[in-house]
Design a protein around this motif. Structure first.
Motif, PDB file in Angstrom:
ATOM      1  N   TYR A   1      48.825  91.695  15.349  1.00 37.58           N
ATOM      2  CA  TYR A   1      47.792  90.869  15.970  1.00 37.58           C
ATOM      3  C   TYR A   1      46.727  91.765  16.591  1.00 37.58           C
TER       4      TYR A   1
ATOM      5  N   GLY B   1      42.765  85.027  23.177  1.00 38.60           N
ATOM      6  CA  GLY B   1      44.118  85.009  22.656  1.00 38.60           C
ATOM      7  C   GLY B   1      44.251  85.944  21.461  1.00 38.60           C
TER       8      GLY B   1
ATOM      9  N   TYR C   1      48.568  94.770  18.349  1.00 34.84           N
ATOM     10  CA  TYR C   1      49.988  94.629  18.643  1.00 34.84           C
ATOM     11  C   TYR C   1      50.792  94.532  17.357  1.00 34.84           C
TER      12      TYR C   1
ATOM     13  N   PHE D   1      54.793  77.987  22.508  1.00 37.71           N
ATOM     14  CA  PHE D   1      55.195  79.032  23.442  1.00 37.71           C
ATOM     15  C   PHE D   1      54.091  79.260  24.466  1.00 37.71           C
TER      16      PHE D   1
ATOM     17  N   TYR E   1      52.596  81.992  27.292  1.00 40.65           N
ATOM     18  CA  TYR E   1      52.584  83.384  27.719  1.00 40.65           C
ATOM     19  C   TYR E   1      51.665  83.536  28.924  1.00 40.65           C
TER      20      TYR E   1
ATOM     21  N   GLN F   1      49.374  86.712  30.906  1.00 42.17           N
ATOM     22  CA  GLN F   1      48.892  88.083  30.750  1.00 42.17           C
ATOM     23  C   GLN F   1      48.089  88.482  31.975  1.00 42.17           C
TER      24      GLN F   1
ATOM     25  N   SER G   1      50.265  93.598  28.801  1.00 41.57           N
ATOM     26  CA  SER G   1      50.551  92.864  27.580  1.00 41.57           C
ATOM     27  C   SER G   1      50.924  91.415  27.901  1.00 41.57           C
ATOM     28  N   LEU G   2      51.097  90.633  26.867  1.00 44.07           N
ATOM     29  CA  LEU G   2      51.503  89.243  27.046  1.00 44.07           C
ATOM     30  C   LEU G   2      52.989  89.181  27.389  1.00 44.07           C
TER      31      LEU G   2
ATOM     32  N   LEU H   1      56.153  86.471  27.631  1.00 43.20           N
ATOM     33  CA  LEU H   1      56.608  85.131  27.310  1.00 43.20           C
ATOM     34  C   LEU H   1      57.154  84.464  28.561  1.00 43.20           C
TER      35      LEU H   1
ATOM     36  N   PHE I   1      45.949  85.085  33.089  1.00 50.15           N
ATOM     37  CA  PHE I   1      45.448  84.545  31.836  1.00 50.15           C
ATOM     38  C   PHE I   1      46.638  83.903  31.139  1.00 50.15           C
TER      39      PHE I   1
ATOM     40  N   ILE J   1      48.235  81.862  27.963  1.00 51.77           N
ATOM     41  CA  ILE J   1      47.974  81.700  26.525  1.00 51.77           C
ATOM     42  C   ILE J   1      49.137  80.956  25.892  1.00 51.77           C
TER      43      ILE J   1
ATOM     44  N   GLN K   1      52.611  82.630  13.838  1.00 47.01           N
ATOM     45  CA  GLN K   1      52.295  82.005  15.114  1.00 47.01           C
ATOM     46  C   GLN K   1      50.800  82.173  15.364  1.00 47.01           C
ATOM     47  N   TYR K   2      50.142  81.082  15.743  1.00 38.72           N
ATOM     48  CA  TYR K   2      48.728  81.125  16.056  1.00 38.72           C
ATOM     49  C   TYR K   2      48.549  80.893  17.545  1.00 38.72           C
ATOM     50  N   PHE K   3      47.640  81.654  18.105  1.00 36.87           N
ATOM     51  CA  PHE K   3      47.442  81.619  19.538  1.00 36.87           C
ATOM     52  C   PHE K   3      46.192  80.844  19.920  1.00 36.87           C
ATOM     53  N   GLY K   4      46.275  80.206  21.093  1.00 33.27           N
ATOM     54  CA  GLY K   4      45.097  79.575  21.639  1.00 33.27           C
ATOM     55  C   GLY K   4      44.178  80.622  22.250  1.00 33.27           C
ATOM     56  N   PRO K   5      42.986  80.203  22.669  1.00 35.71           N
ATOM     57  CA  PRO K   5      42.008  81.141  23.221  1.00 35.71           C
ATOM     58  C   PRO K   5      42.332  81.588  24.641  1.00 35.71           C
ATOM     59  N   GLY K   6      43.296  80.940  25.289  1.00 36.45           N
ATOM     60  CA  GLY K   6      43.665  81.338  26.632  1.00 36.45           C
ATOM     61  C   GLY K   6      42.957  80.549  27.718  1.00 36.45           C
TER      62      GLY K   6
ATOM     63  N   ARG L   1      41.926  81.111  31.809  1.00 33.45           N
ATOM     64  CA  ARG L   1      41.863  82.013  32.962  1.00 33.45           C
ATOM     65  C   ARG L   1      42.036  81.195  34.229  1.00 33.45           C
TER      66      ARG L   1
END
Lengths: 107, 116
Positions: free
Chosen positions: A36, A43, A87, B34, B36, B38, B43-44, B46, B91, B93, B105-110, B112
């Motif tokens: 990633y 994100g 990562y 999931f 997370y 940060q 790092s992120l 979980l 942050f 996520i 796995q796709y992540f959202g934009p987060g 803050r």
């Protein structure tokens, strides 16, 4: 724990090829290797994933040796916009993030 | 790839208030999402696994009564930070994706969160 080890940081120049190697000695049979990219305050973005040998997509290549204990992400001809944290993870139900590699691309 | 959204993208609140963060899978169904966290320059980490129709699973050290997770539908999971304090500023996520070993796995934009 799906632990991976990668260099903390790397520096490169625009137009160069960058190779980031990741060590994952405890990889399990079912694990896929996933990379990633993350920019500040965003994100993580999926780059590439593989199980063995070589995988290539429009942005990167992933090289995985036969023992699968390591992998190398190859970014061809990087640009300034590739400056980010990268990562390496083992794909399991939940992803465990290591410290990542901070890539700095200079002009 | 698949799209995961989060709302809000940022929030500022006073200490002691509760904040709800939404995570949506826009073009696919996700029985599992999931969450997370940060912190700056880190790092992120979980926090928890959100399961549709059942209780979330929390990682060690994460207070389930403080971080309430609800996964009421196949496309929406919410994280509520209750009685937020400045140390909860971070942050947040979410991610969603398939269940198989090869599924991405796709992540959202987060989101803050800043607690004053």
């Amino acid at each position: 724990l799906a632990k991976t080890t990668q260099p903390i940081s790397m520096d490169s120049y625009e137009g160069q090829e960058v190779n980031i190697t990741c060590s994952h000695n405890n990889i399990a049979t079912n694990d896929y290797i996933t990379w990633y990219q993350q920019f500040p305050s965003q994100g993580p973005r999926f780059i590439i994933q593989g199980y063995k040998t070589k995988v290539t997509n429009e942005v990167a290549s992933l090289f995985i040796p036969a023992d699968r204990k390591s992998s190398t992400l190859s970014l061809p001809r990087v640009s300034l916009s590739d400056t980010a944290v990268y990562y390496c993870l083992l794909r399991r139900r939940a992803l465990t993030f290591g410290s990542g590699t901070r890539l700095q691309v200079q002009p | 790839g698949a799209v995961v959204s989060q709302h809000p993208s940022w929030v500022i609140c006073k200490s002691g208030t509760s904040v709800k963060i939404e995570c949506r899978s826009l073009d696919f169904q996700a029985t599992t999402m999931f969450w997370y966290r940060q912190f700056p320059k880190q790092s992120l980490m979980l926090m928890a696994t959100s399961n549709e129709g059942s209780k979330a699973t929390y990682e060690q050290g994460v207070e389930k009564d403080k971080f309430l997770i609800n996964h009421a539908s196949l496309t929406l999971s919410t994280l509520t930070v209750t009685s937020a304090h400045p140390e909860d500023s971070s942050f947040y996520i979410c991610s969603a994706g398939g269940q198989g070993h090869s599924d991405t796995q796709y992540f959202g934009p987060g989101t803050r969160l800043t607690v004053l």
